[in-house]
Every structure is written in structure tokens, then in C-alpha cells.
Scaffold this motif. Sequence first.
Motif, PDB file in Angstrom:
ATOM      1  N   ILE A   1     -16.104 -48.144   6.817  1.00  0.00           N
ATOM      2  CA  ILE A   1     -16.050 -48.533   5.263  1.00  0.00           C
ATOM      3  C   ILE A   1     -15.988 -50.152   5.208  1.00  0.00           C
ATOM      4  O   ILE A   1     -15.041 -50.689   5.620  1.00  0.00           O
ATOM      5  CB  ILE A   1     -15.012 -47.655   4.553  1.00  0.00           C
ATOM      6  N   SER A   2     -16.632 -50.531   4.136  1.00  0.00           N
ATOM      7  CA  SER A   2     -16.783 -52.093   3.797  1.00  0.00           C
ATOM      8  C   SER A   2     -15.363 -52.527   2.781  1.00  0.00           C
ATOM      9  O   SER A   2     -15.036 -51.541   2.206  1.00  0.00           O
ATOM     10  CB  SER A   2     -18.141 -52.400   3.107  1.00  0.00           C
ATOM     11  N   GLU A   3     -15.077 -53.355   3.248  1.00  0.00           N
ATOM     12  CA  GLU A   3     -13.944 -54.076   2.290  1.00  0.00           C
ATOM     13  C   GLU A   3     -14.500 -54.834   1.076  1.00  0.00           C
ATOM     14  O   GLU A   3     -13.763 -55.369   0.378  1.00  0.00           O
ATOM     15  CB  GLU A   3     -12.980 -54.642   3.199  1.00  0.00           C
ATOM     16  N   THR A   4     -15.886 -55.097   1.036  1.00  0.00           N
ATOM     17  CA  THR A   4     -16.177 -55.829  -0.078  1.00  0.00           C
ATOM     18  C   THR A   4     -16.316 -55.204  -1.131  1.00  0.00           C
ATOM     19  O   THR A   4     -16.846 -53.957  -1.358  1.00  0.00           O
ATOM     20  CB  THR A   4     -17.849 -56.030   0.290  1.00  0.00           C
ATOM     21  N   ALA A   5     -15.801 -55.592  -2.440  1.00  0.00           N
ATOM     22  CA  ALA A   5     -15.644 -54.789  -3.791  1.00  0.00           C
ATOM     23  C   ALA A   5     -15.170 -53.456  -3.625  1.00  0.00           C
ATOM     24  O   ALA A   5     -15.681 -52.564  -4.166  1.00  0.00           O
ATOM     25  CB  ALA A   5     -17.153 -54.865  -4.197  1.00  0.00           C
ATOM     26  N   PHE A   6     -14.281 -53.234  -2.658  1.00  0.00           N
ATOM     27  CA  PHE A   6     -13.459 -51.855  -2.521  1.00  0.00           C
ATOM     28  C   PHE A   6     -12.752 -51.315  -3.661  1.00  0.00           C
ATOM     29  O   PHE A   6     -12.452 -50.236  -3.785  1.00  0.00           O
ATOM     30  CB  PHE A   6     -12.665 -51.846  -1.027  1.00  0.00           C
ATOM     31  N   PHE A   7     -12.332 -52.230  -4.468  1.00  0.00           N
ATOM     32  CA  PHE A   7     -11.523 -51.977  -5.421  1.00  0.00           C
ATOM     33  C   PHE A   7     -11.979 -52.623  -6.838  1.00  0.00           C
ATOM     34  O   PHE A   7     -12.045 -53.462  -7.201  1.00  0.00           O
ATOM     35  CB  PHE A   7     -10.059 -52.484  -5.412  1.00  0.00           C
ATOM     36  N   VAL A   8     -12.544 -51.563  -7.629  1.00  0.00           N
ATOM     37  CA  VAL A   8     -13.275 -51.951  -9.011  1.00  0.00           C
ATOM     38  C   VAL A   8     -12.676 -50.983  -9.990  1.00  0.00           C
ATOM     39  O   VAL A   8     -12.486 -49.745  -9.780  1.00  0.00           O
ATOM     40  CB  VAL A   8     -14.696 -51.617  -8.980  1.00  0.00           C
TER      41      VAL A   8
END
Length: 353
Positions: free
Chosen positions: A236-243
Motif C-alpha cells: 500500500i502506498s503512503e502517498t495521501a494515505f490520510f485524507v
Amino acid sequence: MSLEKPLRVVAAGLGNMGRSHALAYHTNPGFEIAALINRSDVPLPDGLSGYGIRRSFDEALRDEKPDVACIATYSDSHADYAVRALEAGCHVFVEKPLATTVADARRVVAAAKANGRKLVIGYILRHHPSWIRLIAEARKLGGPYVFRMNLNQQSSGHTWETHKQLMQTTSPIVDCGVHYLDVMLQITDARPLEVRGMGLRLTEEIAPSMYNYGHLQVLFDDGSVGWYEAGWGPMISETAFFVKDVISPKGCVSIVMKEGVKSDDIDTHTKTSTIRLHSAATGADGKFAKADEMLSMEGEPGHQDLCDLEQAFVLKAIREDLDLTKHMDDAVKSLAVCLAADESVRSGIAVKL
């Protein structure tokens, strides 16, 4: 100092959340731990090591006759454990999701009402001052709303093993999604009408019938729309993982995370860092009438502090005989939306609510 007798608690399930809840009971003088219950021996933090671990939930209910049962086991056992505890005369705190089917969730609520016991579901964000503020600011804007929310976790090692255990019964968009559907439902008074879901199995380490990435879209009867995304695993990517973003015609309110936070850090799941308020109002020149407002959430509670607040609410609900009807109904509603999304993933068609 209260002269009331402490409430005796049996705590079942000693994973991350279960240990934190047990610590909350240990440090709150309103509670007394009667038994800790887990299928196997696990390391216990300071404060809990003296209690020992029992294997049988039913034997603990029978032998200890507790006032409260805390259920933080895997999701597929929540409903049966909760009903047995309620019928044994216990008040119940149960981790989210309340159950793995809407019928079972309603069965638990019915048992709480029939036995005159309190049922509190583990929606930890309801006790978080920053999320309370986020919801209040969003409601001030007025709808209809666009809800943009996710919580992806790039997990490995012990955390990935825990995720794989969870996915034996519950998909990520159900396990985590109930939190954020609950937030949406607290912001809008509108009724969810339709749910669409999609998902993908990104690893052979889980069953062919399960998926570790999922995305749901929900339509409300006031025109509001929302999406929630959840993925677990080493890929899983950590790019924009929390929006966490809520938009309305009048502007938006958003959570802004600090750079460098990690998606599998349990405190990241609740800490907000900064709330950003944006007004869509413009002046005669067509430019924005005021700059965005940044609300610092410095000093907000950490994960254990929130579990302490959650169990303090359990104590208050019991001692002050709080009416938890809406609390229970909201838990069933948010679960129903997430389970409909899971059905949509599997069927490939939208689900009417």
C-alpha cells in the motif's frame, strides 16, 4: 473521591485495542479488573502483568459475575459475546464494528434494551476533541456536502499479521469504514440512499474471497456524496494515505497532517495536527474575502488518552443512566452502509439502502 463501589470488568481480547482498554480500566478508580481473557498468552504492559490471562469468556462471566464486559476480540465474535454478556446482566463495551451483519448488530441492540443494560460501541473519534471540533465546523457550513476520507496502512511484520487476522472475517472498508461513515452521519442529517463499492485482492496471503484494498461511495437524500478508501498491506502506498476533507457550497474544513507521519503508527489514525477552515466567500473584486484559518490541535490526546476518555464515558453512561438509544442506532446505521459497500464489491452492483 467517589464513594461508589468500583464496577468489576472482564476484558476479552488483548490485541492493540484490548490492551489499551484494559489499561484504561486499570487506571480509572471507577473500575476494577476482574479478569483478562485471551485465546493465548500475550505480552502485557506495565500495570496489567499482575492480572494473569484466562481463556474462557463464558467461564469468566459465570465465575466473576462482573458489572461490565469489554469485548475487543475479532469482529466475528462481537455479537455473540455481547449478547451473552448482556443476558448475564453486564453492561457492555464492544469494539467496532458492532457485528459482521446488520441482523446481528440489531440483535445486540435489542438485547441491551431487553435487559436494561448499557451498550457502548468503540467509536473512539466521538471522544476526540479535535474530531468533535471538525464535525462542529462542518455542520456550521451547512450541506449538501462532499465527504473525502481515507485511511490506508502500509503494514508489515506484526501489523500485517494482525491485518491478515482481521481479514479472515472483515474487509478494511468495513473494519475502519464504520468510523468515518459515523463521522459523515454526524455531520449531515441526511439519510444514505445508495452505496457503491469496489475492491481488489492485492496479495495471495489472504483468502480468494477477501480483498485488502477497498473504496466505497455513498449517496445521501439531500444530494450529499462521500467516499471512503482503505487499504492494508506491504504494497500500500503512503502517498495521501490520510485524507479527511469536508466540502460544502460555503467552503471546506480539512485535517492537515504533518510531513513524515507513518500510516501504521496507531497515533496517526486519530491525531489531527491542524484543522484548516476555508471560506468560499469572495469580495467585490471576486477574490477570497479572508484567508484560510489554521486551528492548531497541539496538545491533543494520544491513543491511550482517548481510550481512557472512552472508558470514562462508559462509566458515566452507567452511573448517570445516560440514554444511549441514538448512540446504538448510529452504530447500526454506519455498519449498514459499510456492509452494503462490501456487498457491492462482491456483487459488482450498487446497493440501495
